[in-house]
Design an enzyme around this catalytic site. Structure first.
Site, PDB file in Angstrom:
ATOM      1  N   LYS A 159     -10.799  -9.406   3.457  1.00  0.00           N
ATOM      2  CA  LYS A 159     -11.521  -8.190   3.798  1.00  0.00           C
ATOM      3  C   LYS A 159     -11.905  -8.276   5.271  1.00  0.00           C
ATOM      4  CE  LYS A 159     -12.224  -6.274  -0.416  1.00  0.00           C
ATOM      5  NZ  LYS A 159     -12.017  -4.869  -0.790  1.00  0.00           N
ATOM      6  N   LYS A 265      -4.842   1.267  -8.797  1.00  0.00           N
ATOM      7  CA  LYS A 265      -6.033   0.820  -9.517  1.00  0.00           C
ATOM      8  C   LYS A 265      -6.271   1.763 -10.697  1.00  0.00           C
ATOM      9  CE  LYS A 265      -8.249  -1.156  -5.421  1.00  0.00           C
ATOM     10  NZ  LYS A 265      -9.373  -1.065  -4.450  1.00  0.00           N
TER      11      LYS A 265
END
Length: 354
Positions: A159, A265
Site C-alpha cells: 500500500k 472483489k
C-alpha cells in the site's frame, strides 16, 4: 418455504488496519443462515465497510430484516443460474454486499450446506496469492515485508500513498534489492494527485513494478484514460469499478480507459454473477485480472477462493491472504503456506451461534 436468520458479528483486527479512508480496529459483518422447509441450511456473509462500500452500512440491518420477510415467498432454486436470478430480484444492485451474502448462502444451501460453494473437493485447490503489506510508518511496513519474505511469498503487494514519497521509494528500493525475480505490486487507493501521478509512476517504474492499483481517485475518466495510456507501470483498476452496475456502463468503462488489469472483489461488485460479468468483459477486451477478498471472515474468504478456483488464470496472484488478520476469525481448514492458498485435509469449521 424458506426462512432467514441473521447473526451480527464483530471481527477484531490483530493491529490497527489503515485504509485509504482511515483506521480500523474491528469491523462488523452479518452472517446469514438460509433454511429450507426440510431444515437444510446454507451460510452467507454480508461484509461491507463504511466509507469504502457503495452502500450505507447503517442501512444494512434494516434491509436484512425486510429480506427475512421477502424470503418466505421464495421457492428454493435448483441451479447456480437460478440462484443468481432469485437474488437479483430480491436485492438491488446498489447493495452489493447483501447480494454477495445471499448468493453465497443459496449456493451453500443447494450444494448441501457443507461450505462447498463452487468446489466438491477443496483439497485440490491451490492458488498463488500475494502477501499484503499494510499502510503504516516505515518500520511497520518494513517489518511486514520481512515477515512476508520469510513466509515464502513470491509476490508482495504494498500500500502506497500514506507516507512521503521519498520514504516509500526507499522501502520499494530496499524490497527490489532482495531479488529481481520478486513480483512487486503497488496499491495507491487513489492517493496520487492528477498533476503528479505521471511523475510518480515514472519514478516507481525504475524498480520493475508489476502493476499499480488505482493511482488516482475514481470518476476522473479523462485523467485515468491518460494515465492508463502513458504510465510506465501497468495500471489496475479497483475503486474505479465500484458502483458500475449496468452492462453498457461496464463495457464503456473498459473501452474508454483500457486498463492493463482489473481487480475483482465479489463483495464490492455484487456477488459472483456480477463478478463473472466483469471477468468476461475483461477477457473480451484483452485485460488481465485477479480476484481479491474484501477483509471478509474465513467464511466469505472460502467462498471467494472457491470462485477463483473455477478459473484457469493460474499465472496471476490473487489477494486471498486476509484470513489471519483477526483474533476471532471463524475456525476453518484454510491454509496459507509459502505464498499459496489451500485447504487442510480435515475440513473443520467453527460453529456460528444463531
Amino acid at each position: 418455504m424458506l426462512s432467514l436468520e441473521i447473526k451480527p458479528y464483530v471481527l477484531d483486527f490483530k493491529f490497527s488496519a489503515r485504509t485509504s479512508r482511515g483506521e480500523m480496529s474491528d469491523r462488523k459483518v452479518w452472517f446469514l443462515k438460509l433454511i429450507d422447509k426440510d431444515g437444510r441450511f446454507g451460510i452467507g456473509e454480508v461484509a461491507p465497510i463504511q466509507r469504502l462500500s457503495p452502500e450505507d452500512v447503517e442501512d444494512v440491518p434494516n434491509f436484512l430484516e425486510r429480506l427475512c420477510v421477502d424470503i418466505e415467498e421464495i421457492v428454493t432454486p435448483e441451479s447456480e443460474e437460478e440462484v443468481y436470478d432469485v437474488v437479483s430480484k430480491l436485492v438491488p444492485p446498489a447493495i452489493p454486499s447483501v447480494r454477495f451474502g445471499m448468493e453465497m448462502a443459496f449456493l451453500d444451501l443447494i450444494h448441501g450446506g457443507k461450505k462447498l460453494i463452487f468446489s466438491e473437493n477443496l483439497e485440490k485447490i491451490k492458488l498463488p496469492i500475494n502477501g499484503l503489506v499494510w499502510m503504516g510508518d516505515k518500520n511497520f511496513m518494513q517489518e511486514q515485508i520481512v515477515e512476508k519474505l520469510n513466509q515464502g511469498f513470491r509476490c508482495i503487494k504494498l500500500k502506497v500513498g500514506s507516507l512521503d514519497f521519498e520514504t516509500e521509494i526507499e522501502i520499494i528500493k530496499s524490497l527490489r534489492s532482495v531479488s529481481e525475480d520478486l513480483i512487486i505490486r503497488l496499491d495507491a487507493n487513489g492517493s496520487f494527485q492528477t498533476n503528479e501521478v505521471l511523475f510518480k509512476l515514472k519514478e516507481l517504474s525504475k524498480f520493475n513494478i508489476h502493476s499499480i492499483e488505482q493511482p488516482i481517485m475514481p470518476m476522473q475518466h479523462e485523467a485515468m484514460e491518460l494515465v492508463c495510456n502513458r504510465s510506465e507501470i501497468p495500471i489496475a483498476l479497483d475503486e474505479e469499478l465500484i458502483g458500475i452496475y449496468s452492462s453498457r456502463d461496464r463495457v464503456d468503462l473498459m473501452q474508454e480507459l483500457k486498463p492493463h488489469y482489473v481487480v475483482i472483489k465479489p463483495t464490492l461488485h455484487g456477488g459472483f454473477a456480477s463478478s463473472q460479468e466483469w471477468i468476461d468483459l475483461a477477457e473480451i477486451h484483452g485485460i488481465k485480472w485477479w480476484i481479491t477478498s474484501y477483509l471478509e471472515s474465513n467464511l466469505g474468504l472460502n467462498a471467494i477462493a472457491q470462485f477463483a478456483s473455477t478459473y484457469s488464470n493460474s499465472d496471476e496472484f490473487h489477494g486471498l491472504g486476509t484470513g489471519g488478520l483477526y483474533h476471532n476469525n471463524i475456525t476453518s481448514p484454510i491454509v496459507i503456506d509459502r505464498g499459496y492458498f489451500s485447504y487442510a485435509k480435515s475440513s473443520v469449521w467453527g460453529d456460528i451461534d444463531f
